[in-house]
Design a protein around this motif. Structure first.
Motif, mmCIF file in Angstrom:
data_model
loop_
_atom_site.group_PDB
_atom_site.id
_atom_site.type_symbol
_atom_site.label_atom_id
_atom_site.label_comp_id
_atom_site.label_asym_id
_atom_site.label_seq_id
_atom_site.Cartn_x
_atom_site.Cartn_y
_atom_site.Cartn_z
ATOM 1 N N ARG A 144 0.798 -1.228 0.000
ATOM 2 C CA ARG A 144 0.000 0.000 0.000
ATOM 3 C C ARG A 144 0.836 1.286 0.000
ATOM 4 O O ARG A 144 0.571 2.189 -0.804
ATOM 5 C CB ARG A 144 -0.946 0.023 1.201
ATOM 6 C CG ARG A 144 -1.976 -1.083 1.227
ATOM 7 C CD ARG A 144 -2.939 -0.913 2.423
ATOM 8 N NE ARG A 144 -2.252 -0.567 3.650
ATOM 9 C CZ ARG A 144 -2.714 0.306 4.567
ATOM 10 N NH1 ARG A 144 -3.875 0.894 4.397
ATOM 11 N NH2 ARG A 144 -2.017 0.558 5.646
ATOM 12 N N PRO A 145 1.866 1.438 0.864
ATOM 13 C CA PRO A 145 2.577 2.724 0.903
ATOM 14 C C PRO A 145 3.398 3.013 -0.351
ATOM 15 O O PRO A 145 3.758 4.172 -0.591
ATOM 16 C CB PRO A 145 3.487 2.579 2.130
ATOM 17 C CG PRO A 145 2.945 1.432 2.909
ATOM 18 C CD PRO A 145 2.337 0.518 1.907
ATOM 19 N N TRP A 146 3.687 1.969 -1.151
ATOM 20 C CA TRP A 146 4.554 2.141 -2.312
ATOM 21 C C TRP A 146 3.781 2.457 -3.590
ATOM 22 O O TRP A 146 4.385 2.864 -4.598
ATOM 23 C CB TRP A 146 5.396 0.874 -2.519
ATOM 24 C CG TRP A 146 6.296 0.584 -1.368
ATOM 25 C CD1 TRP A 146 6.077 -0.282 -0.335
ATOM 26 C CD2 TRP A 146 7.567 1.193 -1.100
ATOM 27 N NE1 TRP A 146 7.120 -0.255 0.554
ATOM 28 C CE2 TRP A 146 8.057 0.645 0.102
ATOM 29 C CE3 TRP A 146 8.341 2.154 -1.767
ATOM 30 C CZ2 TRP A 146 9.271 1.018 0.661
ATOM 31 C CZ3 TRP A 146 9.560 2.527 -1.209
ATOM 32 C CH2 TRP A 146 10.021 1.958 -0.019
ATOM 33 N N ASP A 264 2.844 -2.324 7.406
ATOM 34 C CA ASP A 264 2.845 -0.996 8.013
ATOM 35 C C ASP A 264 1.405 -0.467 8.042
ATOM 36 O O ASP A 264 0.782 -0.319 6.992
ATOM 37 C CB ASP A 264 3.734 -0.061 7.192
ATOM 38 C CG ASP A 264 4.000 1.258 7.891
ATOM 39 O OD1 ASP A 264 3.291 1.565 8.872
ATOM 40 O OD2 ASP A 264 4.881 2.004 7.441
ATOM 41 N N LEU A 271 -2.480 7.745 3.152
ATOM 42 C CA LEU A 271 -2.223 7.214 1.811
ATOM 43 C C LEU A 271 -2.858 8.097 0.740
ATOM 44 O O LEU A 271 -2.295 8.262 -0.349
ATOM 45 C CB LEU A 271 -2.758 5.783 1.702
ATOM 46 C CG LEU A 271 -2.050 4.720 2.543
ATOM 47 C CD1 LEU A 271 -2.744 3.375 2.387
ATOM 48 C CD2 LEU A 271 -0.576 4.605 2.158
ATOM 49 N N ALA A 274 -0.541 10.879 0.089
ATOM 50 C CA ALA A 274 0.593 10.431 -0.724
ATOM 51 C C ALA A 274 0.197 10.309 -2.182
ATOM 52 O O ALA A 274 0.971 10.686 -3.084
ATOM 53 C CB ALA A 274 1.118 9.095 -0.201
ATOM 54 N N HIS A 289 7.642 9.853 1.403
ATOM 55 C CA HIS A 289 8.434 8.627 1.509
ATOM 56 C C HIS A 289 7.595 7.548 2.170
ATOM 57 O O HIS A 289 7.029 7.756 3.256
ATOM 58 C CB HIS A 289 9.692 8.883 2.324
ATOM 59 C CG HIS A 289 10.730 7.821 2.176
ATOM 60 N ND1 HIS A 289 10.537 6.518 2.609
ATOM 61 C CD2 HIS A 289 11.979 7.845 1.628
ATOM 62 C CE1 HIS A 289 11.605 5.804 2.354
ATOM 63 N NE2 HIS A 289 12.499 6.578 1.759
ATOM 64 N N PRO A 290 7.485 6.366 1.552
ATOM 65 C CA PRO A 290 6.608 5.321 2.095
ATOM 66 C C PRO A 290 6.948 4.863 3.500
ATOM 67 O O PRO A 290 6.070 4.352 4.206
ATOM 68 C CB PRO A 290 6.777 4.174 1.088
ATOM 69 C CG PRO A 290 7.141 4.856 -0.179
ATOM 70 C CD PRO A 290 8.013 6.004 0.227
ATOM 71 N N MET A 293 6.301 8.764 5.499
ATOM 72 C CA MET A 293 5.204 9.622 5.068
ATOM 73 C C MET A 293 5.539 11.104 5.279
ATOM 74 O O MET A 293 4.688 11.916 5.632
ATOM 75 C CB MET A 293 3.895 9.250 5.755
ATOM 76 C CG MET A 293 3.314 7.949 5.222
ATOM 77 S SD MET A 293 2.896 8.059 3.450
ATOM 78 C CE MET A 293 3.040 6.347 2.933
ATOM 79 N N LEU A 305 12.421 2.937 -3.428
ATOM 80 C CA LEU A 305 11.615 1.821 -3.917
ATOM 81 C C LEU A 305 12.497 0.749 -4.538
ATOM 82 O O LEU A 305 12.317 -0.448 -4.276
ATOM 83 C CB LEU A 305 10.590 2.332 -4.938
ATOM 84 C CG LEU A 305 9.824 1.260 -5.736
ATOM 85 C CD1 LEU A 305 9.108 0.279 -4.824
ATOM 86 C CD2 LEU A 305 8.852 1.921 -6.708
ATOM 87 N N HIS A 308 14.144 -1.100 -1.867
ATOM 88 C CA HIS A 308 13.186 -1.941 -1.140
ATOM 89 C C HIS A 308 12.987 -3.287 -1.828
ATOM 90 O O HIS A 308 12.851 -4.316 -1.154
ATOM 91 C CB HIS A 308 11.858 -1.189 -1.028
ATOM 92 C CG HIS A 308 10.755 -1.970 -0.397
ATOM 93 N ND1 HIS A 308 10.751 -2.303 0.936
ATOM 94 C CD2 HIS A 308 9.612 -2.503 -0.934
ATOM 95 C CE1 HIS A 308 9.645 -2.996 1.210
ATOM 96 N NE2 HIS A 308 8.942 -3.143 0.095
#
Length: 362
Positions: A144-146, A264, A271, A274, A289-290, A293, A305, A308
């Motif tokens: 989700r955060p990416w 996370d 989100l 973002a 930034h994931p 935030m 990313l 990651h």
């Protein structure tokens, strides 16, 4: 190795004026004739667009070749119909879209009114294979955060109805008008995912599971996680980069799930911030930034990313090509920058469209 497939939506335009053309029926018929009845192309909500889907691929080189081949085939069929295709996520030229004749599309138009009527947008969907729904939902919870970073890397829709929107991905803002679109909460299990899908469909607001428009979802047709957040990319190399990063995200998330690492719990409200930031500035400014935030330069977030998913890309032997492709985007910019540069050089949105059609044709 996980397989990857891509669906790209393309805009049908007049080769001279750049205006969108409602010719999907004719183009699809010509494509079917050229393919002797086994065409990869399909209609979409509006008559000014068409879609193709690749086969599931294990090697990114094969995926890249197929994307270029189907873009060229779409261009040939469109030319026979007196038009062109452009890999643009929105039309730079003013347009009054026409809804396709399919019964499903007519239902959408009646149910959602202006939201459906104005929804002439072209996205890129990436399917990555998963072993089970349980693994797939574990992946959804962890990627989700990416997802906003993928949106920023694909940004290719700065213009809407003849004017600059000040967004790099205005398509994502238009797409967000659908009631089921956008980021989602953590699900925790496949059972809870399917419960939520049933609840949404059960409201009667949505027609069926096909209208679950989450930024990433379990495909209702294939054993895949489907990333739906991206604009269609002007450069097919960027599409391949998206597919590479998406596969890396899936594998990285699945490994974390198997290791017992929790996702996370970033709130959906954050989100959404973002995603808005990614749509607004693409790769030209800052992204959230994931991991924190907090705003950081877009290039640094994109490199984060890549880091990651680095182990997964090392194992699939994609890290070198992905690093090279990402550096190319950071140097030349996304489709949004290319479109604005074309307008600056010509002072004509018509030139923007016709030049992008030429690039799509290859």
């Amino acid at each position: 190795m996980r397989t990857v497939g891509v669906e790209e939506e393309l805009l049908l335009v007049d080769a001279e004026s750049g205006d969108p053309r409602a010719l999907s029926t004719a183009v699809l018929a010509l494509a079917e004739r050229r393919a002797e009845g086994d065409s990869v192309f399909e209609s979409e909500l509006h008559d000014q667009q068409l879609e193709f889907a690749t086969e599931p691929r294990g090697r990114m080189e094969d995926l890249a070749e197929e994307i270029r081949r189907w873009r060229a085939e779409a261009a040939h069929s469109a030319a026979e119909a007196g038009a062109a295709v452009a890999a643009l996520a929105t039309s730079p030229m003013p347009v009054s879209p026409s809804i396709g004749g399919d019964e499903r599309y007519r239902w959408l138009a009646q149910r959602f009114g202006l939201t459906a009527q104005e929804q002439l947008t072209c996205g890129c969907h990436v399917h990555v294979s998963v072993e089970s729904d349980e693994e797939g939902v574990a992946v959804l919870d962890r990627v989700r955060p990416w997802l906003p970073v993928l949106l920023a890397l694909s940004a290719n829709s700065p213009f809407w109805q003849g004017q600059d929107t000040s967004y790099d991905s205005y398509r994502s803002r238009v797409w967000g008008r659908w009631p089921s679109a956008g980021p989602v909460d953590l699900f925790g299990s496949a059972e809870r995912y399917h419960e939520q899908v049933r609840a949404l469909v059960g409201t009667g607001v949505l027609r069926d599971e096909g209208m679950i428009y989450f930024d990433a979802r379990l495909s209702h047709r294939y054993p895949t996680v489907e990333f739906r957040v991206a604009d269609v990319c002007l450069d097919p190399a960027d599409t391949v980069l998206l597919a590479t990063l998406a596969r890396g995200l899936v594998e990285t998330a699945a490994r974390a799930w198997r290791a017992g690492d929790p996702p996370d719990p970033v709130p959906v409200t954050v989100l959404r911030m973002a995603a808005w930031q990614a749509a607004r500035s693409g790769m030209e400014g800052q992204l959230l930034h994931p991991l924190t935030m907090r705003p950081e330069p877009a290039a640094d977030v994109a490199q984060a990313l890549l880091a990651h998913v680095g182990d997964a890309l090392e194992d699939s032997e994609d890290i070198g090509p992905a690093d090279k492709a990402l550096r190319a985007v950071l140097t030349r910019g996304t489709g949004a920058r290319a479109q604005r540069e074309l307008l600056e050089g010509s002072d004509s949105l018509r030139t923007v469209v016709t030049e992008c059609a030429a690039r799509t044709r290859g």
